[in-house]
Structures are given as C-alpha cells and as structure tokens.
Motif scaffolding. Sequence first.
Motif, PDB file in Angstrom:
ATOM      1  N   UNK A   1     -18.342 -14.260  -6.779  1.00  0.00           N
ATOM      2  CA  UNK A   1     -16.520 -14.545  -6.541  1.00  0.00           C
ATOM      3  C   UNK A   1     -15.975 -13.619  -6.812  1.00  0.00           C
ATOM      4  N   UNK A   2     -15.956 -12.909  -4.835  1.00  0.00           N
ATOM      5  CA  UNK A   2     -15.203 -12.283  -4.766  1.00  0.00           C
ATOM      6  C   UNK A   2     -14.004 -11.751  -4.649  1.00  0.00           C
ATOM      7  N   UNK A   3     -12.742 -10.742  -5.427  1.00  0.00           N
ATOM      8  CA  UNK A   3     -12.239 -10.415  -5.438  1.00  0.00           C
ATOM      9  C   UNK A   3     -11.027  -9.671  -4.347  1.00  0.00           C
ATOM     10  N   UNK A   4     -11.717  -8.858  -3.630  1.00  0.00           N
ATOM     11  CA  UNK A   4     -11.337  -7.897  -2.933  1.00  0.00           C
ATOM     12  C   UNK A   4     -12.364  -7.452  -2.137  1.00  0.00           C
TER      13      UNK A   4
ATOM     14  N   UNK B   1     -11.005  -6.592  -9.743  1.00  0.00           N
ATOM     15  CA  UNK B   1     -10.739  -7.433  -8.873  1.00  0.00           C
ATOM     16  C   UNK B   1      -9.258  -5.985  -7.802  1.00  0.00           C
ATOM     17  N   UNK B   2     -10.099  -4.794  -7.606  1.00  0.00           N
ATOM     18  CA  UNK B   2      -9.723  -4.701  -6.886  1.00  0.00           C
ATOM     19  C   UNK B   2     -10.336  -3.152  -6.071  1.00  0.00           C
TER      20      UNK B   2
ATOM     21  N   UNK C   1      -4.749  -4.345  -9.280  1.00  0.00           N
ATOM     22  CA  UNK C   1      -4.296  -3.304  -8.065  1.00  0.00           C
ATOM     23  C   UNK C   1      -4.673  -2.224  -8.419  1.00  0.00           C
ATOM     24  N   UNK C   2      -4.502  -1.153  -7.039  1.00  0.00           N
ATOM     25  CA  UNK C   2      -4.674  -0.195  -6.757  1.00  0.00           C
ATOM     26  C   UNK C   2      -3.985   0.931  -5.562  1.00  0.00           C
ATOM     27  N   UNK C   3      -3.623   1.550  -5.045  1.00  0.00           N
ATOM     28  CA  UNK C   3      -3.248   1.761  -4.172  1.00  0.00           C
ATOM     29  C   UNK C   3      -2.930   3.586  -4.245  1.00  0.00           C
ATOM     30  N   UNK C   4      -3.845   3.668  -3.346  1.00  0.00           N
ATOM     31  CA  UNK C   4      -4.299   5.281  -3.687  1.00  0.00           C
ATOM     32  C   UNK C   4      -4.045   6.195  -2.454  1.00  0.00           C
TER      33      UNK C   4
END
Length: 871
Positions: free
Chosen positions: A140-143, A188-189, A228-231
Amino acid sequence: MKRKYSSALAALVMMLALTISGGLSANANPTSVAGGKSQPQAASARPSVAEPNPSWHDQYPDYYKVRMASANDGWIVGAEGAIRRYAGGQWVAYASPVTTTLRSVYPISNTAFAVGDNNVIMQFSNDAWQVTPGPSTCANFRDLWMVSPSDGWAVGSTCAITPTAVLDHYNGSTWQPTTVPTSTTGLNAVQMISSTEGWAVGNTGTILHYTGGSWHNVNSGISSDIYSIAMLPDGSEGWAGFVGYNGYCYTYNNVDVIHYIGGVWGSTLSDGAKHKAVPNPCMVSYEEAYGIAALSATSRWFVGAYSYVATFSATSQGAYYQGGIGSNTWDGPGGGVDTDAYPLYSVYMVADNNVWAVGYSGYIKHYDGNIWSTVAGAPLNIYGLDYNPTRGELYQAGTTSEGTSNQANTGSILVTNPINASTVLSCTTPQVIWRDVASAASADMDAWTVGYSYATGFTYNGYVAHITTNGCDVATVATASLNSLIVVSPSLAVAVGGLGTLAVYTGTWLTTTLGTYDLNGVAYKNGRYWAVGKQGTIYTTISDPGNPANWQVVPTNGQDDFHSVSAVSGSEAWVVGTHVRYHVLGNNATREDSSHNLNKVYMVTSSNGWAVGGDGSIEHFDGSGWATPINGGPALNTLVFTALGEGWAGGPSLQVRSACCGDGSYNQPYNEGHLLHFAPACYDYYTDVPPSYYAHSYILDLSCRGIVSGMGGHIYAPNANATRIQFAKIISLARGWMLATPSSGQTFSDVPPSNPLYAFVEAAYANHAISGADATTCQARGLAYPCFLPNDPISRAQAVVITVRAFGWPINTSGGPHFSDVQLANFAYQAVETAYNRGVVSGVGGGLFAPNASVTRAQIAKIVDLSLTSP
C-alpha cells in the motif's frame, strides 16, 4: 461527481417526431464535427477496466496529493482512483484505469507516475494512464519521488494484516524492493535531493537518510508517526510533520513539526509555544501535519488537521476535525492564516504567490500571494435532493455552515448541471437551514425548498423558498420546522414539519396541522398522498391534502420514529426510520427491522428501491428483500434516482463539536458534505480509439458517463453505422429518462418487450423524442403500423431532429439556411439550424450538410457529448 463518480460509472433510438418516408441512404461517412475538446471530462463515475455496471461514487473524493510540473500543468490524485489534471487554468477530471485509492503522484519531463493502495503503480504516457507492474510483494504505497523518468523511489507498507515498511526503487524498467534499515509498520513520505541523497519518514518517529548508495536510520527524537517532509533543494534544511498528543484542551498555538538544520533533526519550539495546558483536562487532542512544502528557509507552508476526542464521558464521546494551513512560523488556525472544518493532506508551492493544497471532501485550495481561496470541494451539507429530467438539473438544499444559533447558520440552495458539473443557480440564506427540495418536472426552473430557523428556546420558524431562474424567493409560512415536501405540479405542493405541521401551496401557502407529532416525510403517487413522522405516524389521503379531515391513519405499533416515505403506486409505499422499515399496502403496514438508522427511502420501481442512513449505510431492495451493499460510508440524509442505473445521495460531513470545558470554545460550524453518484463505471480505453482520434475525448466522456459502451474486448467500432434503436438508447441515457414499460403494451410492432432495448425506445417515445415510420413505409416492410425500423441506420438529419427534441432547445434559425441541401422546406431545417447555432453540428464541406447520410458511432458520440456540454 465525484462525481467520482462515479462516480464513476449504449448507442441510440431514433425516428422523428415527424414521420419519415422512404429509405435511408447507406455507408456515407461525413464528419459532423464542430470544434474539439481539449481534455476528456470523465467525471461522473470513476473509470474501470470492467464492463460498465452501476455503482456508488463519491463526487467529492478525498484528495491525497497535489504536485505541479509547472505553473500551468499539474496533477491531483485521491480516493476511488480519482485523477485531476490542471489544464487551461482549471482542474479537469481525467480517466483512471483503477478504482483503488491513489496516494501520490509525480510529474516529470513529459510523463508522470502515480502510486496507491493494493500495489498500484501507474505511468502517464500518450495522453493516458496505464497500470504498470508493481513489485512482487504487495504494498500500500503512500508516496513516491522521481529523480528522473528512470530513477525513483516509492514508500508505504505491506498489504499484510500486520504491515511492515516498504521502500522500493525504480530503475527505468522495474520496481525492486529495498531493505528498510529499521523496524516500523510503514513509511509515509519520501523526498530525494538527488540520485545519491534523499530522505524518507514514517511511523513511530522513523526518519531514513539515503547516502552512500544505501538507506540509514536517523534519530528523530520523537516517537510519533511522521507524515510529511520538505527539504530545501540543497538539502541543508528541512521540516517534517508528525501527529502530536497533549492530553489537554488545545489552544491554537502551533502544529507539530520537527526541524532539520546543521545536520541534526530537532524541535521547533523556537517557532512558538507548542501547547498550552489548562486545568482539569477533558479533551484528547491530536495535531496532524499531513503536508509540508518549502521554497526557502522563510517561505514554507503546512497543511493538516486537528482532532479533538472527548474522553470524559462515554455517552458524549465524539470527534471534531478542523483543518488548517500554516505559514512561515507554522501558525495554526489561531494565527489567522486559514482554517476550515476539514483536513488537508497535501500542499505544493510553485512560487511564493502560487500555492496549491488539497484534502478532505474534494477540496482544492489556492494561494495567490494574498489570500487562500477554495477552488473546488463539497459546497454544502446536503439535506435535500431532487432532479428535473426535463431540464437535466440537480437540485441540492442544505447549509454552508451550521451551529446551535441562527448567527452560525447559513442555508444554501444549489442547482447544477450534473453532466458538465456547472452551476446553474446558487443562493445563500442567512440563519435558515434547508431540509428538503422538490422541483416541478417542467421546462421552466420551478422548484421549492423548505426548512427552518431557530426562534426562541426549542421553537422554530418554518421557511419556504421558491427557486426560479431569477433566484430564490424566501418566505416564512409556519411557526414550526418544515422538514419535507413534494411538488405535484407548478400550482400544487405539500410540505410537512414539526408538531404535525401541514403546509399546502395552491398559489399561496396555507398552513394547518395534522396531528401533534413531528412529521418528517411526505410523498405522492398516482393521486395518493402519504405523510409520516414520529411515534409510528402514517397518514394517507386521495382527497384535498390541505384538509386535515381527509387524511386517514394507517395503523402501526405507534412506537417507531419514521423519517421518510416513498410511494410506489396509488396503493403501495415504503416507510423508513430509526432501525425500521414498513411496507404499506392499502391500509396495512408490515414492519421489518433494520440494523441502520435510515433517513431517506426512494423507490425507483416496485421491485427496485434504495434507502440511506446517518451511519453511512446504503440499503437496496431488489423485489425480494433488502440488502446492504454499502455500510460505514459517509453519513447520508437524502437521495433521488433518475433511472434504474443512475441516482444521487447526499449528506453532511463533519459534525459540530459540543462545548468543552464549559467555555463553548469548540461550538464551531462545519461547511462541507458528501454527494454520491450511482452510475456505471466505464472503459478506460478502446484499442481502436487512440488519443489522436478526432472523437477520442467525446467517446471517452460518454463512456465514463455510462451513455455509450464498446463491443467487448475494449473495441468501440467508431466507424460502424449507428442504428435507430442504438440511438434511442443513447439519447435516453444522455437525458437520464426513466425506463418505460407502458401498461398498454408495446408502442411499435417491431420493438416487442423481448427486445433488450425495448424500455429505452419506450422512454424516448414517452418523452416525445421519437416517433415511428409512416404507415406506407411500415406496409412496404411488411410490418404493422406503427413500426420503428429499429435496425435501420440513422441519418444525420434524423439524429439532429431527435437530439434537438430530446434536449428541448428553443428553435434558433438565425442566419439560416446555412446549408444548400437543408432548405426551409426540409423537415429537419429548424433542428439542423438550431444545432448548428449551438455549435453541436457542422457541415461536410462545400456548404452541404448531407442530411440523408448515415451517422457513425463516433459521430453520434460527438453530437451527444457536445449536446450535453453545450451552454
């Protein structure tokens, strides 16, 4: 609808409303085109690779990811395989090859990739999405994140009862599993800085760093699930959002985000206080930062949700979710950035003044550098639905905000064209909550809605609104709530409400009472009226409904509370309520238990009916008994069916939280709902209709609406001639007419009830779209008059005449005649000129229309699709 729809999920009848003599010319193949459509509009039902079968589709599915390739091109994916593409300045529903929930999408170069539940991996190429082989282990893919079209990563969890994390790599041809260097139930991400560096986050505080050709576990300092992640592009700084827990009444000071800088993940307490504890904790609160985006250290956004669950009493336990968008300092809703009562799951920054966010109930939001605006999403909590088959319009009534006082309530009335999802009319009414809507099935917009506002204490004022093309004319007509109504004709309507209120319209509204118990439902069929309510109340009459003395009581056990009634005939009806159904025949009512709290029942025929409940249940009656094909979906209050294979159901979404801690701080309104569409699924492709084919978008659109289908095996046969009976079916489906089986018997001698398309022919005839051949033609064919000649090819002129009549367009011959072979004396002149002026048809060149030439299946698809979407 989505719908989505369909939600989410046939070629034509014919023959003039004028009689036609002579034979039909064969094998001509003129192209009847009038401009092209840039994008397929596959929105009514979610596409499937199976044969079209009606099923329920959410018109406002949850959207889980938005990513832009540029300011003018991007993708959104979500539940039920929902896909939207940003094209021409708007988000257009796109055909999907799956009905599985899609979790993430990534556009790159001239292609795009998407992943979702049940091992779904897809790639976009040649203007279509295709499912590609996934890894051998179900995930079950999330990202996902694509470094290039041949280098990417996907994360998620295994499809096991006890899942474990999944981390798969794409090498340009296959997806291969990679060892996860930590024990966790899921990732998740993911975000890649380059082909040699990247990050992934997951449950129980998991953070993974990709360096040196492998993934390494990194200490996050938290044990909460990270979503979530934002680089930043150079990898020097980043942020990750997680689900926090404080155990106290929550004040909107911050969300839970951890910060990466100087090579270390740490707290964001420097951005402001995270929580404020208050005495005597009574709430458990979770702050959920589902999506984060950043362009620089000072240009960043988060989206998420806030969940409050009461723990102080088992009887009052409930949940309230409030979504939010935060800015550079991660201000939550208390910071005044943006808040609504729904979660948001993803955010993408094109630039500082161009940001997109998506989430619950189909919401799409946009930031232009100044304010956030709602582009799409469930517009109201729906309490009433009706459909006008003559105008092809769907009527919705409810609220756009709702609380416990008049100041918190805003009523909403919405009229839409469900074919092209356009808004025909929209009205807002402060302080009124609308509970039901009904229309007169006429060529004019003529409908009523009923509702109430709070007066004092537990008393209400009953309201009506008359809906016309000029707007919504609101009036007070009762001193109690009005809960349900039916419109028998433009000059007769009946409404019922609280304290036995009975209101009848015969040019003006007059109000009286029918007993003392609250009445919640009213119905009419074949001269008989029904009204139902609390304490087992069932009334019926065949006389003047405005005279209470005419109403007779149908005996029941006197204990059940009834919410809705639907009449099958002048002597039969079904009644539903709190965990109960009643089948009423004459003056006898037979009780059946139901495991659901049913709010609305709608009988399409005596052997086909539906009921919906506040617990998210949908029940279906097949003539032998009731079953529950859907259980545990969104709460539903109302439904209406336009045919056996098409219907709509609506309801509210998030509920208002009651006050916590004695300060009333959580008495907040909500403003979104659900609209489900029952319609056939569709083919996602035909091998003989490539994207470059001139009618590709028209065929795909009608297929996704369940109006046309192929010949089996993904073959459409676009160049085959359409027959008259095929055209009857298409036009009946396109107009949403109820299937007809007249008690007087078959209308045409050559279309008996044994013909599979018999009911479509009868429906088109009953709606004055077709008539048979003349007596001379029938005799020449050896057929009794009237005959239909169902298997004859249909001509261009015949198709246009039927289309114009079916859609009820006003005749418009301005500038005519436009074709030298269709002059004023031609039976099809007015219809051809009208369709031409609407942009639905054009000639074949040289000033000719070729009225007697046969029409192909592709040409028919274009005519009908343009007819559905023409203004």
